[in-house]
Write an enzyme that holds these catalytic residues in place. Structure first.
Site, PDB file in Angstrom:
ATOM      1  N   LYS A 128     -45.052  86.047 -20.234  1.00 41.72           N
ATOM      2  CA  LYS A 128     -44.932  84.716 -19.613  1.00 41.72           C
ATOM      3  C   LYS A 128     -45.884  84.539 -18.440  1.00 41.72           C
ATOM      4  O   LYS A 128     -46.324  83.445 -18.147  1.00 41.72           O
ATOM      5  CB  LYS A 128     -43.497  84.469 -19.155  1.00 41.72           C
ATOM      6  CG  LYS A 128     -43.019  85.475 -18.116  1.00 41.72           C
ATOM      7  CD  LYS A 128     -41.601  85.217 -17.675  1.00 41.72           C
ATOM      8  CE  LYS A 128     -40.568  85.734 -18.637  1.00 41.72           C
ATOM      9  NZ  LYS A 128     -40.504  87.224 -18.766  1.00 41.72           N
ATOM     10  N   HIS A 257     -33.386  92.303 -12.742  1.00 38.04           N
ATOM     11  CA  HIS A 257     -34.636  91.765 -12.198  1.00 38.04           C
ATOM     12  C   HIS A 257     -34.370  91.385 -10.750  1.00 38.04           C
ATOM     13  O   HIS A 257     -33.481  90.573 -10.480  1.00 38.04           O
ATOM     14  CB  HIS A 257     -35.103  90.540 -12.999  1.00 38.04           C
ATOM     15  CG  HIS A 257     -36.559  90.236 -12.803  1.00 38.04           C
ATOM     16  ND1 HIS A 257     -37.104  90.023 -11.555  1.00 38.04           N
ATOM     17  CD2 HIS A 257     -37.583  90.131 -13.679  1.00 38.04           C
ATOM     18  CE1 HIS A 257     -38.406  89.796 -11.678  1.00 38.04           C
ATOM     19  NE2 HIS A 257     -38.722  89.859 -12.956  1.00 38.04           N
ATOM     20  N   GLU A 329     -40.670  95.584 -16.616  1.00 38.19           N
ATOM     21  CA  GLU A 329     -41.255  94.321 -17.124  1.00 38.19           C
ATOM     22  C   GLU A 329     -42.193  93.705 -16.086  1.00 38.19           C
ATOM     23  O   GLU A 329     -41.995  92.564 -15.648  1.00 38.19           O
ATOM     24  CB  GLU A 329     -40.131  93.323 -17.442  1.00 38.19           C
ATOM     25  CG  GLU A 329     -39.118  93.813 -18.448  1.00 38.19           C
ATOM     26  CD  GLU A 329     -37.832  92.971 -18.446  1.00 38.19           C
ATOM     27  OE1 GLU A 329     -37.767  91.968 -17.692  1.00 38.19           O
ATOM     28  OE2 GLU A 329     -36.903  93.316 -19.171  1.00 38.19           O
ATOM     29  N   PRO A 330     -43.229  94.427 -15.669  1.00 35.54           N
ATOM     30  CA  PRO A 330     -44.107  93.858 -14.646  1.00 35.54           C
ATOM     31  C   PRO A 330     -44.958  92.724 -15.194  1.00 35.54           C
ATOM     32  O   PRO A 330     -45.439  92.786 -16.323  1.00 35.54           O
ATOM     33  CB  PRO A 330     -45.015  95.041 -14.259  1.00 35.54           C
ATOM     34  CG  PRO A 330     -45.034  95.901 -15.482  1.00 35.54           C
ATOM     35  CD  PRO A 330     -43.693  95.738 -16.135  1.00 35.54           C
TER      36      PRO A 330
HETATM   37  N1  PLP Z   1     -38.943  89.872 -16.691  1.00 29.20           N
HETATM   38  C1  PLP Z   1     -38.279  88.716 -16.695  1.00 29.20           C
HETATM   39  C2  PLP Z   1     -37.030  88.615 -17.482  1.00 29.20           C
HETATM   40  C3  PLP Z   1     -38.755  87.619 -15.963  1.00 29.20           C
HETATM   41  O1  PLP Z   1     -38.074  86.459 -15.979  1.00 29.20           O
HETATM   42  C4  PLP Z   1     -39.971  87.761 -15.234  1.00 29.20           C
HETATM   43  C5  PLP Z   1     -40.515  86.643 -14.476  1.00 29.20           C
HETATM   44  O2  PLP Z   1     -40.122  85.503 -14.577  1.00 29.20           O
HETATM   45  C6  PLP Z   1     -40.646  88.993 -15.286  1.00 29.20           C
HETATM   46  C7  PLP Z   1     -40.102  90.029 -16.004  1.00 29.20           C
HETATM   47  C8  PLP Z   1     -41.938  89.219 -14.565  1.00 29.20           C
HETATM   48  O3  PLP Z   1     -41.760  89.228 -13.197  1.00 29.20           O
HETATM   49  P1  PLP Z   1     -42.959  89.566 -12.226  1.00 29.20           P
HETATM   50  O4  PLP Z   1     -44.110  88.739 -12.613  1.00 29.20           O
HETATM   51  O5  PLP Z   1     -42.451  89.260 -10.882  1.00 29.20           O
HETATM   52  O6  PLP Z   1     -43.246  91.034 -12.373  1.00 29.20           O
END
Ligand code: PLP
Length: 499
Positions: A128, A257, A329-330
């Site tokens: 995403k 998270h 999940e970075p």
């Molecule tokens: N995992 C989940 C379920 C999320 O909703 C997000 C961000 O919206 C992420 C991972 C990624 O987070 P970040 O970009 O802060 O590492």
């Protein structure tokens, strides 16, 4: 006299080039213009020194993607500006369109940093954050997994080939039934849940799924908080797990998270403690959990601290973790610094003094912005990060009065920056100090534009998405090319779809 008229004349660059285009395109005399003059020298350095960080030659690794250039992003920002000036000289529509330069070596370096600091935790890149086709291919080639939030993201990742569905976690606790069904069809089994309805849904649509209970973490130290929408409080976890048991579902682990853009990494310690408690609840419900997913939230600047807090907490709360797979999940950690944006000043306006309608001096030392600049990216486009991701952006001058050289003695004044749409919400910077001499046709640069920018951009008012120029810079460049070429040689990444 209107306030606009007191501002000095338009940047002469595009007039000059269009008047002299014959001469310019024939390279007969470029000495008159600093931008034009700089470029051949730049490209010479870039192409004649094979060891330099500056070779610009491109490589077509994947037939469906744009070429991958070499050279420092700054060179490509300048080259893009020159290209725009040349296109402008042929009256090409949208010649001055904003563009990104993406440095894939930066993504590679972040991956190395991850592996060095958290070797036990397999990163599952949060698609995403930036579903860029090169980024997905590179991370697939480097062996990362993927966190997908939708059917579309799962299809994108699987469509490139070379990624086994077991490398994907469907990390959205509230999914459409049809998406759960299509995940089952695609062989994507790992998915999160945080409520009982989701369990009923999964029992019907994908009874063989490997479920991960997403628990609520303290997200009070993050820029984007998710706890109001997702995450089961620990008190409800036992009843969720007994419901899952009753439905014959296989719960294999725990995720959390801490919120995106976590500025206090000590929070990971508390989240790991909660996860340990959820593991104990799992055992009480008759499950033997084998997966701990520590989510995202990793900030570039605080990564090493976050990694050390995490590693210590894992050692403390999971001292005997044989048989437990650790994943994360970075998102922004991987891509934030990899993209820079060049935007063109397309218009400007002196703000009216509401009472007297007197023009304001652009060099004024007042603490009110003296000039309004309109650029061709805004909050409906890549700068949506200002609204959705709570970011502030820091413009710098890429070209001023046709030159890449901006003297440090250039007088500055406070101005405001606006996007190109007709909506007044489309404000990029309310007040920022920039050279007083900035004019239409000059270019501004913005770094750290890789996370939550392009992915949520719209084409509101008919403004197209900004293109991306891809490059690899010196440190990590060869490794990126090796990884991508070997991925391509196996037949992966060539899909003809949009990705
Ligand atoms: N995992 C989940 C379920 C999320 O909703 C997000 C961000 O919206 C992420 C991972 C990624 O987070 P970040 O970009 O802060 O590492």
């Amino acid at each position: 006299m209107s306030p606009v008229e007191v501002l000095s004349a338009l940047n002469p660059l595009d007039h000059f080039i269009s008047r002299n285009f014959q001469k310019f395109s024939g390279h007969s005399d470029t000495s008159f213009d600093p931008v034009v003059k700089d470029l051949p020298a730049l490209i010479d350095v870039a192409t004649n020194d094979p060891a330099a960080d500056n070779r610009l030659d491109d490589e077509k690794i994947f037939s469906s993607l744009p070429p991958l250039f070499r050279g420092h992003p700054e060179i490509h920002l300048r080259k893009g500006i020159i290209d725009a000036a040349m296109l402008g000289a042929t009256s090409e529509v949208d010649a001055e369109r904003a563009f990104f330069v993406a440095d894939l070596s930066q993504v590679f370096r972040q991956h190395e940093r991850w592996m060095k600091n958290l070797p036990e935790i397999v990163p599952h890149y949060a698609v995403k954050c930036n579903p860029d086709p090169y980024i997905i291919r590179l991370l697939a080639a480097l062996g990362a997994g993927f966190d997908c939030a939708s059917n579309g993201e799962i299809s994108q990742v699987l469509s490139i080939g070379g990624v086994d569905p077991s490398r994907i976690i469907f990390a959205n606790p509230c999914k459409a039934t049809s998406f759960v069904r299509s995940a089952a069809k695609a062989g994507v089994n790992h998915m999160t849940f945080d409520n009982a309805d989701e369990l009923y849904k999964i029992a019907r649509a994908h009874p063989g799924a490997k479920l991960i209970v997403r628990i609520l973490a303290d997200d009070s130290k993050s820029i984007c908080r998710f706890g109001i929408k997702f995450g089961a409080p620990l008190e409800v976890v036992p009843s969720l797990l007994s419901k899952a048991k009753e439905l014959g579902l296989d719960v294999v682990g725990v995720s959390f998270h801490v919120g995106s853009g976590c500025y206090d990494p000590t929070i990971y310690g508390d989240a790991i403690r909660r996860a340990r408690d959820a593991f104990l609840m799992g055992a009480q419900a008759g499950y033997k959990f084998t997966l701990l997913d520590v989510g995202g939230g990793f900030e570039d600047a605080r990564f090493e601290t976050a990694a050390s807090v995490l590693a210590d907490a894992i050692n403390l709360y999971f001292p005997d973790r044989k048989g437990i797979r650790l994943i994360a999940e970075p998102g922004r950690f991987y891509v934030s610094r990899a993209f820079s944006l060049a935007a063109n000043i397309i218009a400007r306006r002196a703000p009216m003094n509401e009472i007297s309608l007197e023009p304001l001096d652009p060099r004024s030392t007042s603490d009110e912005p003296s000039v309004m600049y309109y650029i061709n990216e805004g909050v409906y486009g890549a700068f949506n990060c200002i609204m959705f991701d709570h970011q502030t952006v820091n413009p710098y001058v890429l070209s001023l009065k046709g030159s890449f050289h901006v003297s440090s003695s250039e007088p500055l004044s406070l101005c405001s920056l606006w996007g190109p749409t007709c909506d007044s919400i489309d404000c990029v910077c309310k007040a920022v100090e920039l050279p007083s001499a900035l004019q239409i046709g000059d270019w501004l640069g913005f770094d750290n534009m890789g996370a939550y920018t392009i992915c949520a951009a719209s084409q509101f008012n008919g403004f197209k998405f900004s293109n991306v120029v891809y490059t690899t810079s010196k440190v990590g460049g060869d490794e990126v090319r090796r990884a991508l070429c070997s991925f391509a040689a196996k037949g992966y990444g060539h899909g003809s779809g949009p990705y």
